[in-house]
Design an enzyme around this catalytic site. Structure first.
Site, PDB file in Angstrom:
ATOM      1  N   GLU A 155       0.845  -1.187   0.000  1.00 28.27           N
ATOM      2  CA  GLU A 155       0.000   0.000   0.000  1.00 28.27           C
ATOM      3  C   GLU A 155       0.887   1.247   0.000  1.00 28.27           C
ATOM      4  OE1 GLU A 155      -2.482   3.080   0.319  1.00 28.27           O
ATOM      5  OE2 GLU A 155      -3.127   1.057  -0.226  1.00 28.27           O
ATOM      6  N   GLN A 156       0.541   2.214  -0.835  1.00 29.65           N
ATOM      7  CA  GLN A 156       1.345   3.426  -0.965  1.00 29.65           C
ATOM      8  C   GLN A 156       1.285   4.311   0.276  1.00 29.65           C
ATOM      9  OE1 GLN A 156       1.379   5.731  -4.737  1.00 29.65           O
ATOM     10  NE2 GLN A 156       0.483   7.381  -3.522  1.00 29.65           N
ATOM     11  N   ARG A 213     -16.941   3.353   5.945  1.00 21.59           N
ATOM     12  CA  ARG A 213     -15.905   2.741   5.114  1.00 21.59           C
ATOM     13  C   ARG A 213     -14.729   2.283   5.960  1.00 21.59           C
ATOM     14  NH1 ARG A 213     -16.631   3.774  -0.408  1.00 21.59           N
ATOM     15  NH2 ARG A 213     -14.527   2.987  -0.761  1.00 21.59           N
ATOM     16  N   TYR A 227     -28.189   8.062   5.359  1.00 20.04           N
ATOM     17  CA  TYR A 227     -28.452   6.802   6.060  1.00 20.04           C
ATOM     18  C   TYR A 227     -27.602   6.710   7.320  1.00 20.04           C
ATOM     19  CZ  TYR A 227     -24.378   5.330   3.217  1.00 20.04           C
ATOM     20  OH  TYR A 227     -23.155   5.247   2.595  1.00 20.04           O
ATOM     21  N   ASP A 281     -11.763  -0.795  -8.802  1.00 18.65           N
ATOM     22  CA  ASP A 281     -11.776   0.465  -9.549  1.00 18.65           C
ATOM     23  C   ASP A 281     -10.644   0.567 -10.561  1.00 18.65           C
ATOM     24  OD1 ASP A 281     -14.038   1.386  -8.331  1.00 18.65           O
ATOM     25  OD2 ASP A 281     -13.031   2.776  -6.978  1.00 18.65           O
TER      26      ASP A 281
END
Length: 377
Positions: A29-30, A103, A203, A280
């Site tokens: 991971e960067q 998230r 929500y 993505d």
């Protein structure tokens, strides 16, 4: 060893699925730490079934919310347009719930599972500067790693994608502002307020402790050569004609950061040599079907299944994975664009037809959702 570039939701789900299938995984991971930017995320049954098979439901249930209904409202008139019942009939029909959560909470659940799995190695602060089709990855510090296969799960602006396509992300000229507020009353439903050139999604998350809000609008000041568009004053202007509940909600949304809305057109190949794309990086989509993370989770399970089926043969596994996934994700990408156009229509005919269709469908009629929520692995 499978080398995964990107430690977000797609990369972590892939790491866990592949490790559970019996293969060694190395995630790079960067960023200095594994983290997710933003607030809420929606997980439809197609993603929840995959996460259930990975054994993550008990941990997710500690941090999530399962809304009672999805309610479409008109942003300007305040009129209720239609309802999707997310209750027992929905869960029976699709085999899982519709789930919303923060998230960061989803990533923490995935990260905890990956950290305890003996086949998974996790590294942060590893900036990728080059990827070769033979599986060699070069980093900014001059070091290299070689995987039996490489998965580019490095998002919308993926460097890995340059191996297979020279296309660029496409800006929709829409921008989002988002944030979460402490909940002061009981909230059980998800609301989507739609109107000409704009919408607002609301929500509860964190077991009902926070209320997630996302406001999206089309900027009439958009220019490709600057980022001085979609500004906070445009946000207020775009929702100025909205009904009182929407205007009040807009006033409470933080404006210190904005998210321009991008996607890419579907491509017919994700793979070159020992490198393939996922999430993505492979199929970035607009958010109108709430399927970006869901499709990445489907990707992860599909890739792990093909690795197991081909006994680790990277070439065959990547070919099977791509063949299974590329058509479905292209369909979701394409329909997400169209659904956004329907939400935001500002002519005389489309909004009237949209509102008529939404108001006439029964809350427990899931016919139009079957293709999306019953699909996947």
């Amino acid at each position: 060893m499978l080398l995964i570039i990107g430690g977000g939701i797609g990369g972590m789900t892939t790491a866990l699925a592949v490790a559970q299938a019996g293969f060694d995984v190395h995630v790079v991971e960067q960023s200095p730490e594994f983290s997710e930017i933003g607030a809420g995320i929606q997980l439809a049954p197609n993603a929840m079934r995959a996460l259930e098979r990975l054994g993550l439901l008990p941990a997710l249930e500690e941090v999530c919310v399962q809304p009672r209904n999805l309610i479409f409202m008109h942003a300007d008139t305040g009129r209720r347009l239609g309802t999707v019942d997310f209750g027992p009939s929905f869960r029976r029909h699709f085999g899982q719930s519709y789930t919303v959560l923060h998230r960061g909470d989803l990533l923490e659940v995935l990260l905890a599972a990956c950290r305890t799995h003996p086949r998974i190695t996790l590294e942060t602060a590893r900036e990728v500067v080059g990827v070769r089709e033979d599986g060699e990855v070069r980093f900014a510090d001059g070091t290299r790693l070689v995987g039996d296969g490489v998965v580019g799960a490095d998002g919308l602006w993926s460097r890995t994608r340059a191996l297979v396509s020279n296309d660029r992300p496409h800006c929709s000229q829409y921008v989002a502002y988002r944030g979460a507020l402490p909940v002061t009353v009981d909230v059980e439903d998800e609301l989507i307020w739609i109107g000409p050139g704009k919408h607002l999604v609301q929500y509860p998350i964190r077991q009902g402790q926070l209320y997630n809000q996302v406001a999206v609008f089309r900027s009439h000041r958009y220019r490709a050569d600057t980022d001085q568009w979609g500004t906070p004053d445009e946000l207020i202007e775009a929702f100025a004609t909205s009904c009182a509940p929407v205007r009040t909600a807009i006033e409470a949304i933080p404006t210190d950061r904005r998210w321009p809305m991008y996607d890419r057109l579907p491509i017919d190949n994700w793979t070159k040599g020992r490198v393939t794309l996922l999430g993505d990086a492979a199929h970035p989509m607009l958010q109108y079907l709430a399927q970006g993370a869901c499709q990445a989770i489907e990707d992860a399970e599909c890739l792990a299944r093909h690795l197991a089926k081909q006994d680790g043969d990277i070439t065959e596994a990547f070919a099977g994975y791509q063949a299974d996934r590329i058509g479905r994700t292209a369909q979701v990408q394409t329909i997400a664009r169209a659904w956004g156009d329907v939400w935001h229509a500002d002519d005389l005919i489309v909004p009237a037809l949209r509102d008529r269709v939404l108001s006439r469908r029964l809350a427990d009629d899931y016919t139009d959702l079957n293709w999306l929520y019953q699909g996947g692995p």
